[in-house]
Design a protein around this motif. Sequence first.
Motif, PDB file in Angstrom:
ATOM      1  N   VAL A 108       0.827  -1.166   0.022  1.00  0.00           N
ATOM      2  CA  VAL A 108      -0.053   0.046   0.008  1.00  0.00           C
ATOM      3  C   VAL A 108       0.806   1.114   0.037  1.00  0.00           C
ATOM      4  CG1 VAL A 108      -1.899  -1.289   1.410  1.00  0.00           C
ATOM      5  CG2 VAL A 108      -0.200   0.211   2.561  1.00  0.00           C
ATOM      6  N   GLY A 109       0.399   2.312  -0.461  1.00  0.00           N
ATOM      7  CA  GLY A 109       1.263   3.388  -0.220  1.00  0.00           C
ATOM      8  C   GLY A 109       0.494   4.737  -0.897  1.00  0.00           C
ATOM      9  N   ASN A 110       0.868   5.923  -0.263  1.00  0.00           N
ATOM     10  CA  ASN A 110       0.401   7.265  -1.157  1.00  0.00           C
ATOM     11  C   ASN A 110       1.770   7.421  -1.860  1.00  0.00           C
ATOM     12  OD1 ASN A 110      -0.076  10.088  -1.660  1.00  0.00           O
ATOM     13  ND2 ASN A 110       0.432  10.631   0.312  1.00  0.00           N
ATOM     14  N   LEU A 111       1.930   7.105  -3.035  1.00  0.00           N
ATOM     15  CA  LEU A 111       3.333   7.238  -3.803  1.00  0.00           C
ATOM     16  C   LEU A 111       3.499   8.536  -4.306  1.00  0.00           C
ATOM     17  CD1 LEU A 111       3.050   3.901  -6.225  1.00  0.00           C
ATOM     18  CD2 LEU A 111       3.564   4.166  -3.765  1.00  0.00           C
ATOM     19  N   PRO A 112       4.768   8.854  -4.032  1.00  0.00           N
ATOM     20  CA  PRO A 112       5.208  10.387  -4.503  1.00  0.00           C
ATOM     21  C   PRO A 112       5.063  10.250  -6.198  1.00  0.00           C
ATOM     22  CG  PRO A 112       7.128   9.222  -3.169  1.00  0.00           C
ATOM     23  CD  PRO A 112       5.825   8.280  -3.600  1.00  0.00           C
ATOM     24  N   TYR A 113       4.372  11.466  -6.530  1.00  0.00           N
ATOM     25  CA  TYR A 113       4.081  11.546  -8.064  1.00  0.00           C
ATOM     26  C   TYR A 113       5.366  11.421  -8.791  1.00  0.00           C
ATOM     27  CZ  TYR A 113      -0.355  13.059  -5.991  1.00  0.00           C
ATOM     28  OH  TYR A 113      -1.764  13.103  -5.352  1.00  0.00           O
ATOM     29  N   ASN A 114       6.426  11.916  -8.414  1.00  0.00           N
ATOM     30  CA  ASN A 114       7.592  12.153  -9.295  1.00  0.00           C
ATOM     31  C   ASN A 114       8.106  10.896  -9.671  1.00  0.00           C
ATOM     32  OD1 ASN A 114       8.458  11.952  -6.498  1.00  0.00           O
ATOM     33  ND2 ASN A 114      10.289  13.386  -6.719  1.00  0.00           N
ATOM     34  N   ILE A 115       7.975   9.651  -8.780  1.00  0.00           N
ATOM     35  CA  ILE A 115       8.305   8.441  -9.237  1.00  0.00           C
ATOM     36  C   ILE A 115       7.460   7.351  -9.175  1.00  0.00           C
ATOM     37  CG2 ILE A 115      10.558   8.768  -7.807  1.00  0.00           C
ATOM     38  CD1 ILE A 115       9.403   6.672  -5.654  1.00  0.00           C
ATOM     39  N   SER A 116       6.336   7.854  -9.451  1.00  0.00           N
ATOM     40  CA  SER A 116       5.004   6.980  -9.216  1.00  0.00           C
ATOM     41  C   SER A 116       5.105   5.786 -10.365  1.00  0.00           C
ATOM     42  CB  SER A 116       3.569   7.320  -9.221  1.00  0.00           C
ATOM     43  OG  SER A 116       3.413   8.182 -10.398  1.00  0.00           O
TER      44      SER A 116
END
Length: 277
Positions: A108-116
Amino acid sequence: MSNKGGHQARKRFGQNFLHDPGVIERIVRSINPKPDDAIVEIGPGLGALTEEILAVNPTLQVVELDRDLIPVLRTKFFNYPEFRIHESDALKFDFSQLVQDGKPLRIVGNLPYNISTPLIFHLLEQAGVVKDMHFMLQKEVVQRLAAMPGDNNYGRLGIMAQYFCKVQPLFEVGPGAFRPAPKVDSAIVRLVPHQQLPHPAKELGLLQSVVRTAFNARRKTLRKALGGLVTAEQLQALGINDGLRPENLTLADYVTIADFLADQKSAHDDVQDVSND
């Protein structure tokens, strides 16, 4: 802009911390964690989601790159002795090392947009040890993951995600749920690795190469986009219209092309072996 944890969100990590209790509760409900699940959270941030999952699953493990956040998390969750923090870059992390007793991971995760996008590709390579994945992503990335042929968002990410997983967009989340508020809308997606691949390719590397080559020239017709790999005649022989654009082909079509190339390569290798004897 600081927040109540006193941690300044760092731009280089693409940090946007989730703080809306209603959204957090809805995400946890979607994940539906069980006490004996093997759950791994990527980029826990200040622990908003972590806190809710730990309450159900005290053996939660997290992967966090920002070393300033690690003491914050250790302090916040000191009363969970089995909680483990892996200080690492999720893009380079070997998730298979977390598998115990053959129990597949729930990631699970709120993924950083710059590395998603690169992170999803990295996780797809490890889909064999994963039960499911629930991610908060930029809404556009979720649209690309779920896109079907003919859709403007359809491309390499969606094709490869759908090769490995069933993709289910769940719900959208507005910028106000985060601090600092991002400039884009977000969405939650569920990725469930297929028990059996619906369209297994003979050589995964060749499939990836065909898809990448095609979408590097997505505005061109297939005969031009894939000109270096297959001829118009070969495409027609495979039952594929060479006048279509890359975004009009299904995953099965791409597997057909890749398998044709794999057969050609193997025939060529056999000829080489014979001539070397």
